[in-house]
Write a protein that holds these residues in place. Structure first.
Motif, mmCIF file in Angstrom:
data_model
loop_
_atom_site.group_PDB
_atom_site.id
_atom_site.type_symbol
_atom_site.label_atom_id
_atom_site.label_comp_id
_atom_site.label_asym_id
_atom_site.label_seq_id
_atom_site.Cartn_x
_atom_site.Cartn_y
_atom_site.Cartn_z
ATOM 1 N N UNK A 67 0.822 -1.272 0.031
ATOM 2 C CA UNK A 67 -0.089 0.063 -0.041
ATOM 3 C C UNK A 67 0.877 1.185 0.024
ATOM 4 N N UNK A 68 1.761 1.445 0.823
ATOM 5 C CA UNK A 68 2.946 2.315 0.786
ATOM 6 C C UNK A 68 3.415 2.771 -0.773
ATOM 7 N N UNK A 69 4.065 1.366 -1.229
ATOM 8 C CA UNK A 69 4.889 1.728 -2.360
ATOM 9 C C UNK A 69 3.650 2.074 -3.499
ATOM 10 N N UNK A 70 2.362 1.657 -3.379
ATOM 11 C CA UNK A 70 1.311 2.192 -4.385
ATOM 12 C C UNK A 70 1.179 3.520 -4.198
ATOM 13 N N UNK A 71 1.015 4.005 -2.900
ATOM 14 C CA UNK A 71 0.640 5.306 -2.501
ATOM 15 C C UNK A 71 1.883 6.331 -3.198
ATOM 16 N N UNK A 72 3.075 5.734 -3.093
ATOM 17 C CA UNK A 72 4.193 6.616 -3.335
ATOM 18 C C UNK A 72 3.965 6.854 -4.985
ATOM 19 N N UNK A 73 3.889 5.545 -5.807
ATOM 20 C CA UNK A 73 3.911 5.486 -7.120
ATOM 21 C C UNK A 73 2.719 6.632 -7.861
ATOM 22 N N UNK A 74 1.567 6.465 -6.806
ATOM 23 C CA UNK A 74 0.551 6.862 -7.087
ATOM 24 C C UNK A 74 0.700 8.421 -7.075
ATOM 25 N N UNK A 75 1.330 9.172 -6.241
ATOM 26 C CA UNK A 75 1.709 10.459 -5.858
ATOM 27 C C UNK A 75 2.646 10.975 -6.985
ATOM 28 N N UNK A 76 3.129 10.252 -7.775
ATOM 29 C CA UNK A 76 4.072 10.885 -8.791
ATOM 30 C C UNK A 76 3.273 11.407 -9.871
ATOM 31 N N UNK A 77 2.449 10.959 -10.468
ATOM 32 C CA UNK A 77 1.376 11.644 -11.666
ATOM 33 C C UNK A 77 0.655 12.739 -10.990
ATOM 34 N N UNK A 78 0.174 12.796 -9.766
ATOM 35 C CA UNK A 78 -0.543 13.850 -8.995
ATOM 36 C C UNK A 78 0.541 14.963 -9.119
ATOM 37 N N UNK A 79 1.699 14.811 -8.504
ATOM 38 C CA UNK A 79 2.619 15.890 -8.441
ATOM 39 C C UNK A 79 3.320 16.337 -9.769
ATOM 40 N N UNK A 80 3.430 15.643 -10.600
ATOM 41 C CA UNK A 80 3.565 15.856 -11.953
ATOM 42 C C UNK A 80 2.497 17.044 -12.445
ATOM 43 N N UNK A 81 1.206 16.622 -12.356
ATOM 44 C CA UNK A 81 0.259 17.509 -12.868
ATOM 45 C C UNK A 81 0.203 18.755 -11.784
ATOM 46 N N UNK A 82 0.576 18.650 -10.739
ATOM 47 C CA UNK A 82 0.481 19.721 -9.851
ATOM 48 C C UNK A 82 1.631 20.902 -10.191
ATOM 49 N N UNK A 83 2.694 20.240 -10.849
ATOM 50 C CA UNK A 83 4.063 21.223 -11.332
ATOM 51 C C UNK A 83 3.533 21.748 -12.643
ATOM 52 N N UNK A 84 2.679 21.027 -13.276
ATOM 53 C CA UNK A 84 2.640 21.557 -14.832
ATOM 54 C C UNK A 84 1.423 22.773 -14.611
ATOM 55 N N UNK A 85 0.472 22.578 -13.474
ATOM 56 C CA UNK A 85 -0.526 23.830 -13.265
ATOM 57 C C UNK A 85 0.356 24.944 -12.546
ATOM 58 N N UNK A 86 1.239 24.680 -11.800
ATOM 59 C CA UNK A 86 2.180 25.881 -11.276
ATOM 60 C C UNK A 86 2.873 26.398 -12.487
#
Length: 135
Positions: free
Chosen positions: A108-127
């Motif tokens: 679950x922790x590994x999945x959460x970390x891997x799932x956070x990568x696209x979220x953070x990339x999307x946030x970076x593109x918005x910023x």
């Protein structure tokens, strides 16, 4: 010989002050250590590391990331570990660290970390769309 008096026995204001002193002590110690050992292990100076850009060589970028990681250890991890050791007879329990109860938690922790990568990339593109001006 008297028993050790833990930080938790002190008023909260003094605890905050002591933690702040540990933080700034590790900031100074880490700065001196990193800046004194950097020329021995790297061809780059501290000024080179401050001027890292997209066009910088890969070796300079990697050195900058390593120095930033070491500095983060001195700023965040080491003061917290020292404070927890001085605050409570069982530092791991004080920090809330415990072994995972089930093997699924590692997944679950590994999945959460891997799932956070696209979220953070999307946030970076918005910023990056925000106009901060020329300076």
């Amino acid at each position: 010989m008297h028993p050790m008096r833990y930080f938790r026995d002190y008023p909260w204001g003094l605890q905050v002050f002591l933690f702040g002193m540990m933080f700034f002590t590790m900031f100074g110690f880490g700065s001196v250590m990193i800046l004194s050992f950097l020329p021995r292990f790297s061809p780059f100076s501290a000024i080179d590391l401050q001027n890292v850009s997209v066009t910088s060589p890969a070796k300079l970028i990697n050195t900058s990331l390593i120095v930033q990681g070491l500095f983060s250890l001195f700023l965040f991890l080491i003061p917290a570990l020292i404070f927890s050791y001085l605050a409570h007879p069982k530092p791991a329990g004080y920090l809330g660290a415990r072994a995972p109860g089930k093997k699924i938690q590692w997944l679950l922790v590994s999945g959460a970390m891997l799932g956070a990568i696209p979220l953070l990339q999307g946030l970076e593109s918005l910023i990056s769309l925000i106009n901060f001006g020329d300076s």
